[in-house]
Design a protein around this motif. Structure first.
Motif, PDB file in Angstrom:
ATOM      1  N   LYS A  25      -1.599   2.793   6.338  1.00  0.00           N
ATOM      2  CA  LYS A  25      -1.450   2.557   4.949  1.00  0.00           C
ATOM      3  C   LYS A  25      -3.061   3.126   4.337  1.00  0.00           C
ATOM      4  CE  LYS A  25      -0.885  -1.967   6.215  1.00  0.00           C
ATOM      5  NZ  LYS A  25      -0.990  -2.677   7.595  1.00  0.00           N
ATOM      6  N   GLY A  27      -4.855   1.907  -0.061  1.00  0.00           N
ATOM      7  CA  GLY A  27      -4.514   1.559  -1.673  1.00  0.00           C
ATOM      8  C   GLY A  27      -5.288   1.914  -2.914  1.00  0.00           C
ATOM      9  N   LEU A  36      -4.712  -4.954  -4.613  1.00  0.00           N
ATOM     10  CA  LEU A  36      -3.665  -3.302  -5.539  1.00  0.00           C
ATOM     11  C   LEU A  36      -3.893  -3.394  -6.858  1.00  0.00           C
ATOM     12  CD1 LEU A  36      -2.293  -2.851  -1.775  1.00  0.00           C
ATOM     13  CD2 LEU A  36      -4.385  -2.919  -2.525  1.00  0.00           C
ATOM     14  N   ARG A  40       1.199  -0.412  -2.845  1.00  0.00           N
ATOM     15  CA  ARG A  40       1.008   0.462  -1.347  1.00  0.00           C
ATOM     16  C   ARG A  40       1.489   2.019  -0.567  1.00  0.00           C
ATOM     17  NH1 ARG A  40       1.787  -3.092   3.899  1.00  0.00           N
ATOM     18  NH2 ARG A  40       3.354  -3.966   2.414  1.00  0.00           N
ATOM     19  N   ASP A 249      -1.975  -6.824   2.428  1.00  0.00           N
ATOM     20  CA  ASP A 249      -3.019  -6.128   1.552  1.00  0.00           C
ATOM     21  C   ASP A 249      -4.188  -6.484   2.334  1.00  0.00           C
ATOM     22  OD1 ASP A 249      -0.769  -4.975   0.704  1.00  0.00           O
ATOM     23  OD2 ASP A 249      -1.288  -6.285  -1.410  1.00  0.00           O
ATOM     24  N   ILE A 252      -6.749  -3.289   3.596  1.00  0.00           N
ATOM     25  CA  ILE A 252      -6.970  -2.025   2.790  1.00  0.00           C
ATOM     26  C   ILE A 252      -8.554  -2.824   1.551  1.00  0.00           C
ATOM     27  CG2 ILE A 252      -5.845  -1.465   0.387  1.00  0.00           C
ATOM     28  CD1 ILE A 252      -3.124  -1.178   2.113  1.00  0.00           C
TER      29      ILE A 252
END
Length: 267
Positions: A25, A27, A36, A40, A249, A252
């Motif tokens: 994944k 972002g 983000l 995503r 998240d 990321i």
């Protein structure tokens, strides 16, 4: 021509990619807020998850993010997480991906495939960076340990806001077993443990880690951090222990932090 002032590039959005055993994944990360920009984007991890197939999948995720209106410059660096030990850009463990990753220079592989600078960091380390800067560990001095409970047990060692990389605390031996073989989230499901029964194992694990490192704070991440009220109340530690705040998240965001710091694009 005068050199362009780099203030406009400090903390500018960057792309972060999180490689997992089941999904990849990515972002666009706002480094000022640690959040983000937009949704995503996730695709399944290819099987087998070889270096070549994963590189192609990462390229597809980046292409989708690059096409968005809020995408950063197409030559901006990209941060990537990987579920294994990463030292000087080389993979030294591969528990949940293909064994052909061992000794692969993942930094070079992805930099060549994407045609732009890439920095790769261990996935738990990335989550730790994100929590230390924007989440439950923000502003906490001393030692903060981020422990992720999932397929295994991941860990990030943060001291005064800075990462000490590749702390594999899930592999501590407790009662003759690798800790993650008994106390990971997957082990709880495999063994059919209730949350109360599981908290006994977590108590044993966290008490041991607490004795070794005397941290200021434990942060519990991974998917079951959403169920923290099922097991944290049963645990008794000297150290404060809280659930992670960035949830899915974190990897990321942490990947973007790592590449920003490496390229001096963030303070």
């Amino acid at each position: 021509m005068a050199k362009k002032d780099d203030k406009s590039t400090k903390n500018a959005p960057l792309i972060g990619i999180d490689i997992g055993g089941t999904g990849i994944k990515g972002g666009i990360v706002d480094l000022k807020k640690g959040k983000l920009v937009g949704d995503r984007f996730r695709v399944p991890t290819p099987q087998p998850a070889t270096p070549e197939s994963v590189a192609e999948t990462v390229a597809a995720v980046v292409a989708e993010l690059d096409a968005r209106p809020d995408a950063p410059s197409p030559d901006s660096p990209i941060g990537v997480t990987f579920p294994g030990i990463i030292q000087h850009g080389v993979v030294h463990s591969a528990a949940n991906v293909d064994k052909s990753w061992l000794n692969t220079d993942i930094d070079t592989l992805l930099t060549k495939r994407l045609g732009r600078p890439v920095e790769v960091i261990n996935d738990a380390d990335a989550a730790g960076l994100a929590e230390a800067r924007y989440g439950a560990g923000a502003g906490v001095s001393g030692t903060v340990l981020v422990i992720t409970l999932g397929t295994g047990i991941g860990s990030a060692f943060i001291f005064n806001g800075k990462l000490v990389p590749n702390a594999e605390l899930g592999h501590l031996e407790i009662d003759g077993f690798d800790a993650e073989s008994k106390a990971s989230a997957v082990a709880r499901e495999r063994d059919g443990l209730s949350w109360t029964e599981y908290s006994v194992l977590l108590q044993r694990y966290f008490s041991h880690v607490e004795f070794l490192f005397s941290p200021e704070l434990f942060i519990v991440g991974g998917g079951i951090s959403k169920r923290a009220d099922e097991y944290l109340p049963h645990m008794k530690l000297r150290t404060k222990i809280v659930p992670a705040e960035l949830k899915n998240d974190a990897g990321i965001v942490g990947a973007a932090i790592e590449v920003a710091l490496s390229h001096k694009l963030a303070k």
